[in-house]
Design a protein around this motif. Structure first.
Motif, mmCIF file in Angstrom:
data_model
loop_
_atom_site.group_PDB
_atom_site.id
_atom_site.type_symbol
_atom_site.label_atom_id
_atom_site.label_comp_id
_atom_site.label_asym_id
_atom_site.label_seq_id
_atom_site.Cartn_x
_atom_site.Cartn_y
_atom_site.Cartn_z
ATOM 1 N N GLU A 58 16.627 4.581 -30.743
ATOM 2 C CA GLU A 58 17.689 4.604 -31.749
ATOM 3 C C GLU A 58 17.912 6.022 -32.274
ATOM 4 O O GLU A 58 19.042 6.495 -32.357
ATOM 5 N N ALA A 59 16.839 6.714 -32.598
ATOM 6 C CA ALA A 59 16.960 8.046 -33.200
ATOM 7 C C ALA A 59 17.508 9.093 -32.238
ATOM 8 O O ALA A 59 18.211 10.015 -32.651
ATOM 9 N N TYR A 60 17.172 8.959 -30.944
ATOM 10 C CA TYR A 60 17.531 10.002 -29.978
ATOM 11 C C TYR A 60 18.596 9.545 -28.969
ATOM 12 O O TYR A 60 18.818 10.218 -27.962
ATOM 13 N N SER A 61 19.221 8.414 -29.234
ATOM 14 C CA SER A 61 20.306 7.891 -28.368
ATOM 15 C C SER A 61 19.886 7.786 -26.901
ATOM 16 O O SER A 61 20.673 8.026 -25.999
ATOM 17 N N SER A 62 18.640 7.414 -26.696
ATOM 18 C CA SER A 62 18.130 7.203 -25.340
ATOM 19 C C SER A 62 18.275 5.720 -25.028
ATOM 20 O O SER A 62 17.820 4.874 -25.812
ATOM 21 N N PRO A 63 18.908 5.367 -23.919
ATOM 22 C CA PRO A 63 19.102 3.949 -23.603
ATOM 23 C C PRO A 63 17.763 3.216 -23.422
ATOM 24 O O PRO A 63 16.887 3.693 -22.701
ATOM 25 N N LEU A 64 17.638 2.092 -24.078
ATOM 26 C CA LEU A 64 16.424 1.284 -23.981
ATOM 27 C C LEU A 64 16.099 0.944 -22.535
ATOM 28 O O LEU A 64 14.938 0.930 -22.129
ATOM 29 N N GLU A 65 17.135 0.724 -21.711
ATOM 30 C CA GLU A 65 16.907 0.350 -20.310
ATOM 31 C C GLU A 65 16.451 1.536 -19.454
ATOM 32 O O GLU A 65 16.130 1.364 -18.285
ATOM 33 N N LEU A 66 16.397 2.750 -20.036
ATOM 34 C CA LEU A 66 15.875 3.916 -19.317
ATOM 35 C C LEU A 66 14.623 4.466 -19.986
ATOM 36 O O LEU A 66 14.229 5.608 -19.778
ATOM 37 N N SER A 67 14.006 3.625 -20.800
ATOM 38 C CA SER A 67 12.743 3.965 -21.425
ATOM 39 C C SER A 67 11.685 3.069 -20.800
ATOM 40 O O SER A 67 11.914 1.877 -20.618
ATOM 41 N N ALA A 68 10.550 3.646 -20.443
ATOM 42 C CA ALA A 68 9.488 2.862 -19.814
ATOM 43 C C ALA A 68 8.236 2.893 -20.677
ATOM 44 O O ALA A 68 7.854 3.950 -21.190
ATOM 45 N N ASN A 69 7.639 1.751 -20.846
ATOM 46 C CA ASN A 69 6.400 1.642 -21.613
ATOM 47 C C ASN A 69 5.218 1.579 -20.662
ATOM 48 O O ASN A 69 5.291 0.963 -19.597
ATOM 49 N N CYS A 70 4.133 2.211 -21.074
ATOM 50 C CA CYS A 70 2.881 2.179 -20.314
ATOM 51 C C CYS A 70 1.836 1.495 -21.176
ATOM 52 O O CYS A 70 1.504 1.990 -22.261
ATOM 53 N N VAL A 71 1.346 0.353 -20.711
ATOM 54 C CA VAL A 71 0.327 -0.382 -21.452
ATOM 55 C C VAL A 71 -0.948 -0.475 -20.625
ATOM 56 O O VAL A 71 -0.897 -0.567 -19.402
ATOM 57 N N VAL A 72 -2.070 -0.430 -21.318
ATOM 58 C CA VAL A 72 -3.374 -0.515 -20.665
ATOM 59 C C VAL A 72 -3.857 -1.955 -20.751
ATOM 60 O O VAL A 72 -3.905 -2.551 -21.827
#
Length: 183
Positions: A58-72
Motif C-alpha cells: 500500500e505504501a509503495y504502490s507495489s502490486p500485491l500479485e508481484l510481492s512474494a512471501n518467504c515463510v520457514v
C-alpha cells in the motif's frame, strides 16, 4: 533494471552496491550468483515499520500479485527436524500441510517459531528471504513466482526490500519449483 512494475514507487539500485541494506547471509548469496544474475537484483530502502507485505504494498504502490512471501516451515521425521523455505505470491498462502508436508516428508508441518527462524537464518523477522538460507534447506518456490517478470522479496532486514526477476529464485541453492505450492 527492468524491475518495474513490481518496484512500485521504489527506486532500486543494484543490490551488491548497497550491502548495508542486506543481511549478511543475503550479501553472500548474491555474491555466489553468476554476475549477470546478481546484477539483475535490486534493493531499495523502506520504512521498517512498513515491512509487512500489505503495509508495504500500500505504501509503495507495489502490486500485491508481484510481492512474494518467504515463510520457514518445519516438521520432523524419526527425531530429525527438517526445514524448508516456501516462496509464494502474496495473493496466496503456502500449502503447508499438503504440498510442503509431502515434499519434506514429515507427518505434520508447521510454520517455524519466529525466534527459531530468526536464529537459524541470521535474518530479521519480516525480512526473511530465500537468498542466503542455511545449507541443506529446501527452497520451495511456487511456479507462479518463477513466472513473474519481477517480484519483491525480503532482504534479510526490515529496512529494505529486494526486487528481483522471478526466474532468479530458481537458481538459488536448494531451489525447487513446485506447482500449486501457493493456494
Amino acid at each position: 533494471m527492468g524491475l518495474e512494475p513490481a518496484a512500485g514507487t521504489l527506486e532500486p539500485v543494484p543490490a551488491l552496491d548497497r550491502p548495508d541494506l542486506l543481511a549478511g547471509p543475503v550479501v553472500e548469496a548474491l555474491k555466489a550468483l553468476p554476475a549477470d544474475l546478481a546484477a539483475s537484483c535490486g534493493v531499495a530502502a523502506i520504512d521498517p515499520d512498513l515491512a509487512d507485505t500489505a503495509a508495504f504494498c500500500e505504501a509503495y504502490s507495489s502490486p500485491l500479485e508481484l510481492s512474494a512471501n518467504c515463510v520457514v516451515v518445519t516438521g520432523s521425521r524419526s527425531g530429525e527436524q527438517r526445514f524448508a523455505a516456501c516462496v509464494v505470491l502474496a495473493t496466496t498462502r503456502a500449502d503447508v500441510n499438503g504440498v510442503v508436508r509431502k515434499r519434506i516428508d514429515v507427518r505434520k508441518a508447521s510454520f517455524a517459531p519466529m525466534d527459531l527462524a530468526v536464529e537459524l537464518t541470521g535474518m530479521e523477522y519480516g525480512g526473511i528471504t530465500p537468498f542466503g538460507l542455511p545449507v541443506g534447506w529446501a527452497v520451495l518456490v511456487d511456479a507462479a513466482v518463477l513466472a513473474a517478470p519481477a517480484v519483491v522479496v525480503g532482504s534479510g532486514i526490515r529496512g529494505s526490500k529486494l526486487v528481483v526477476p522471478g526466474s532468479v529464485l530458481d537458481r538459488l541453492p536448494g531451489a525447487e519449483a513446485l506447482e500449486r505450492l501457493g493456494r
